[in-house]
Design an enzyme around this catalytic site. Structure first.
Site, PDB file in Angstrom:
ATOM      1  N   VAL A  62       4.040  14.121   5.835  1.00  0.00           N
ATOM      2  CA  VAL A  62       4.929  15.140   5.909  1.00  0.00           C
ATOM      3  C   VAL A  62       5.568  15.780   5.010  1.00  0.00           C
ATOM      4  O   VAL A  62       5.997  16.890   4.658  1.00  0.00           O
ATOM      5  CB  VAL A  62       6.242  13.976   6.885  1.00  0.00           C
ATOM      6  N   MET A  63       5.436  15.068   3.874  1.00  0.00           N
ATOM      7  CA  MET A  63       5.287  15.399   2.333  1.00  0.00           C
ATOM      8  C   MET A  63       4.731  16.689   2.008  1.00  0.00           C
ATOM      9  O   MET A  63       3.419  16.351   2.520  1.00  0.00           O
ATOM     10  CB  MET A  63       6.093  14.648   1.309  1.00  0.00           C
TER      11      MET A  63
ATOM     12  N   GLU B 138      -4.526  10.044  11.434  1.00  0.00           N
ATOM     13  CA  GLU B 138      -3.252   8.609  11.460  1.00  0.00           C
ATOM     14  C   GLU B 138      -2.987   8.195  12.884  1.00  0.00           C
ATOM     15  O   GLU B 138      -2.681   9.620  12.840  1.00  0.00           O
ATOM     16  CB  GLU B 138      -2.374   7.992  10.543  1.00  0.00           C
TER      17      GLU B 138
ATOM     18  N   LYS C  24      -2.860  -0.545   6.235  1.00  0.00           N
ATOM     19  CA  LYS C  24      -2.032   0.084   5.569  1.00  0.00           C
ATOM     20  C   LYS C  24      -1.102  -0.751   4.711  1.00  0.00           C
ATOM     21  O   LYS C  24      -0.225  -1.061   5.230  1.00  0.00           O
ATOM     22  CB  LYS C  24      -0.958   1.255   6.381  1.00  0.00           C
TER      23      LYS C  24
ATOM     24  N   CYS D 217      -2.089   6.900   4.853  1.00  0.00           N
ATOM     25  CA  CYS D 217      -1.385   8.463   5.108  1.00  0.00           C
ATOM     26  C   CYS D 217      -0.821   7.851   2.917  1.00  0.00           C
ATOM     27  O   CYS D 217      -1.405   7.938   2.508  1.00  0.00           O
ATOM     28  CB  CYS D 217      -0.297   8.540   5.710  1.00  0.00           C
TER      29      CYS D 217
HETATM   30  C1  ACM Z   1       2.517   8.547   6.311  1.00  0.00           C
HETATM   31  O1  ACM Z   1       2.370   7.511   5.625  1.00  0.00           O
HETATM   32  N1  ACM Z   1       2.655   8.848   7.062  1.00  0.00           N
HETATM   33  C2  ACM Z   1       3.893   9.670   5.250  1.00  0.00           C
END
Ligand code: ACM
Length: 261
Positions: free
Chosen positions: A169-170, A38, A109, A142
């Site tokens: 990040v998670m 991303e 997105k 993501c």
């Molecule tokens: C994300 O959607 N970049 C965690």
């Protein structure tokens, strides 16, 4: 076909450096489909729309489009990359598909994560699927992963492969990706960035763990936190039947009349 997933740490705001790094990590690779993370050429954290405005580009038309077309020619296949898109003054966190002849499609997105909501607009193009000859490819970006409707929509629209540029990040997505692959009988190319980003008071650490996953959820290739290109041979035909027992088919056994969606 040979599928590839690149994991690396983009430098924030320095496209040239990111172009060079991507090129060098992919040098001599021959791939039918390559997926980049991303916001792979700009970095992730933008503090304002004004700041984003000087990094986002129209697709096709800008320097990132030229770079991705060149990369497609060098690798000998198609490239999916996460990018910052600008369209008539509106910004989208997008994934674009390029081939040797240039831009083939865009996905914007749909499910924005956290502070992305301050600078990007949610996607408005649905979940399109593109035919690259050897396979049909759908994209999501993501945080879309946590909404199973995204992967399901792509699979129901005929995607054999889900290309998933990420800045995770998670820690949950890499394992959940196996479930998305299994429940839809599709291949899943998870390209996540690594490293960290600090912008004023914001600080994020990205988890790496990029993966190439088969139609039964099996991990065919995986990374930890290092910068590297993953690649492996996959057979997209395996995604074409949704039959899982002589009596069961993942799609025709669905009971839409009983679901509340
Ligand atoms: C994300 O959607 N970049 C965690």
């Amino acid at each position: 076909m040979i599928a590839g997933v690149l994991q690396f740490e983009p430098a924030w705001g320095v496209k040239d450096a990111n172009f060079k790094k991507i090129e060098s990590l992919c040098r001599n690779a021959k791939l039918d489909l390559l997926v980049l993370p991303e916001l792979s050429t700009t970095g992730y954290l933008f503090l304002s729309k004004k700041e984003l405005s000087s990094h986002a580009e129209e697709f096709p038309g800008g320097e990132t489009s030229s770079f991705l077309q060149e990369l497609s020619i060098k690798t000998g296949g198609f490239v999916v990359a996460g990018v910052a898109e600008k369209d008539e003054g509106i910004f989208y966190n997008s994934a674009v598909l390029f081939g040797r002849k240039g831009h083939m499609g865009t996905y914007r997105k749909v499910h924005l994560f956290s502070t992305e909501k301050k600078v990007f607009e949610p996607g408005n193009l649905g979940f399109p699927v593109f035919d690259i000859g050897v396979a049909k490819v759908g994209m999501m970006v993501c945080f879309d992963w946590i909404f199973p409707e995204a992967a399901r929509t792509l699979a129901l629209s005929g995607a054999d492969i889900i290309a998933h540029p990420s800045n995770l990040v998670m820690p949950y997505c890499p394992d959940a990706a196996s479930t998305r692959a299994l429940e839809n009988n599709v291949f899943y190319l998870l390209s996540n960035r690594t490293g960290e980003e600090r912008r004023k008071t914001l600080h994020l650490k990205f988890i790496g763990s990029s993966r190439i996953i088969g139609t039964k959820g099996e991990v065919l290739s995986s990374a930890d936190k290092e910068e590297r290109l993953l690649s492996c041979k996959i057979d997209p035909q395996k995604a074409r039947t949704k039959r899982i027992t002589p009596q069961n088919d993942l799609f025709s056994d669905r009971r839409s009349d009983q679901y509340k969606l």
